[in-house]
Design an enzyme around this catalytic site. Structure first.
Site, short mmCIF file in Angstrom:
data_model
loop_
_atom_site.label_atom_id
_atom_site.label_comp_id
_atom_site.label_asym_id
_atom_site.label_seq_id
_atom_site.Cartn_x
_atom_site.Cartn_y
_atom_site.Cartn_z
N SER A 290 32.16 -21.09 -2.90
CA SER A 290 33.37 -20.63 -2.24
C SER A 290 33.22 -19.20 -1.72
CB SER A 290 34.55 -20.75 -3.21
OG SER A 290 35.77 -20.64 -2.54
N ASP A 301 24.30 -15.13 8.83
CA ASP A 301 24.52 -15.38 10.25
C ASP A 301 24.31 -14.14 11.10
OD1 ASP A 301 25.02 -18.02 9.80
OD2 ASP A 301 27.09 -18.01 10.54
N LYS A 315 31.21 -25.54 -1.38
CA LYS A 315 32.67 -25.66 -1.32
C LYS A 315 33.16 -24.92 -0.07
CE LYS A 315 37.00 -24.53 -3.66
NZ LYS A 315 37.51 -23.58 -2.65
#
Length: 439
Positions: A290, A301, A315
């Protein structure tokens, strides 16, 4: 809010509804009439007296049990404990559990808690609590049985790969105050362990980084290992704040999208209190879930950090907490979240840039429970699953080698991360020799 109001809340009564919406509402009323009739039959004819409140709570829990595993109804006492959890203080064992099929399994023991000290491990199957079988036991009830005042004894029956038979483990509850951030300095390179995302976790991180700089003679760190292993997540705003701390301004961190475009938002970094651009490694494993995956995904990224370790939990959903009139609470899944490049990590998790086994046997945590193993979990979106090329971990640089500080470390993943950063850092002549502090 009563059950009918909760189910039928929607457009005002004076709004003109399309025919299909009106038909759905009429059907809902019929179902509620059916429910009321069954409730009446049970109350008036069941062989023993029944409590209406217990029946209604059971009905709510049964309704939510048809949804995803992160949508939960919490009776008042459990809801109070949940709110205490986000402050980092509660009485209990310090164990994160989830459902895997019909079984209750350990996601991760929280560091420095009774569960961790007793040797409980991720993947352990929890067969019984105080002699009561966990088969079909509601997750909320399981948590309730393990929570309580410090000093109370809890008997857990565990099964683990390699055990010939289940084993019983008696553990004393403790007053658990989770220090969410702890750090150490390894010859100019910092290691910060973030255990969960609770109130003020990002502020604690800032204080710990400043402490490590002070230990480093007031100089900037040569690199940092941000350790998110076995971090089950927590508050979304703290994950955003932590990502922001390592990113320059106006970069996307995470976006969320709910049903029919609702609950859509995008969080971006702000150009203040940003850490210097020193080399950064993020350590993850199957227990990183999470909020941990939000941080790892954002930094990956944007190329701000190298991700090391093993595949994360996977998750990719967002929950909101709704407090109800009687003091109970509803944790409701309202959206999926996406990394800055639009990746949904639901079921898949974050793939590390460098796969680093958890121990010398080459264990990658593939047998640990993940989101994809949980009952009723969301499937990965077809558009995402088909359009993305599966990322493949790279091969570690061949020149990695131990040095004075890491030679005796027993943690293989931390050792690799520190060796990697040491290879990027200034030469040893410009640093103190072999100093380790903190923890």
């Amino acid at each position: 809010m009563g059950l009918a109001a909760l189910l039928l809340w929607g457009a005002p009564a004076f709004a003109q509804k399309p025919a299909d919406a009106a038909g759905r509402e009429e059907s809902a009323y019929r179902q509620l009439e059916l429910f009321a009739r069954v409730l009446s039959y049970v109350e008036n004819n069941y062989v023993e007296p029944v409590d209406r409140k217990t029946l209604i709570q059971g009905a709510i829990q049964g309704m939510l049990d048809t949804l995803d595993p992160h949508t939960l109804y919490m009776p008042p006492e459990l809801f109070r404990e949940m709110k205490i959890d986000t402050s980092g203080e509660f009485g209990g064992l310090g164990i994160e559990v989830a459902r895997k099929g019909d079984r209750l399994v350990v996601v991760a023991p929280i560091d420095d808690t009774p569960a961790a000290r007793a040797g409980i491990k991720a993947g352990d199957e929890l067969l019984a609590i105080d002699g009561e079988s966990t088969q079909g036991m509601d997750l909320g009830r399981a948590l309730q049985k393990m929570r309580g005042p410090a000093g109370g004894r809890v008997l857990l029956t565990l099964m683990r790969a390699g055990f010939n038979a289940p084993r019983e483990l008696a553990i004393l509850r403790d007053h658990i105050r989770i220090v969410s951030v702890e750090g150490a300095l390894y010859d100019g390179i910092g290691h910060v362990k973030v255990k969960n995302f609770q109130d003020r976790t990002d502020l604690s991180l800032k204080k710990e980084l400043d402490r490590l700089r002070a230990l480093n003679g007031g100089k900037e760190l040569d690199g940092l290992v941000l350790d998110l292993r076995n971090n089950p997540g927590g508050l979304l705003d703290q994950a955003v704040a932590m990502s922001d701390r390592f990113l320059p301004g106006n970069l996307p961190i995470v976006s969320t999208r709910g049903r029919d475009g609702r609950n859509a938002s995008e969080e971006k970094s702000r150009d203040r209190d940003t850490e210097k651009d020193y080399p950064l490694v993020v350590l993850v494993n199957a227990g990183s879930a999470s909020a941990s995956e939000i941080v790892a995904g954002a930094l990956q990224d944007h190329g701000r950090a190298v991700i090391m370790g093993t595949q994360t939990f996977g998750k990719g959903s967002v929950q909101t907490i709704i407090e109800l009139e009687d003091g109970s609470g509803l944790k409701l899944t309202i959206a999926r979240y996406y990394t800055p490049k639009g990746r949904s990590i639901q079921e898949k998790g974050i793939t590390p840039d460098f796969l680093v086994p958890e121990d010398s046997t080459g264990k990658t945590g593939s047998d640990a429970p993940r989101e994809k193993d949980l009952r009723r979990h969301f499937k990965a979106e077809p558009s995402q699953a088909t359009s993305e090329v599966a990322a493949q971990p790279r091969t570690l640089p061949a020149n990695l080698k131990d040095w004075a500080v890491t030679a005796k470390l027993a943690d293989p993943q931390l050792k690799v991360a520190l060796n990697y950063l040491h290879g990027l850092a200034p030469g040893p002549a410009s640093r103190a020799t072999g100093s380790t502090a903190g923890r």
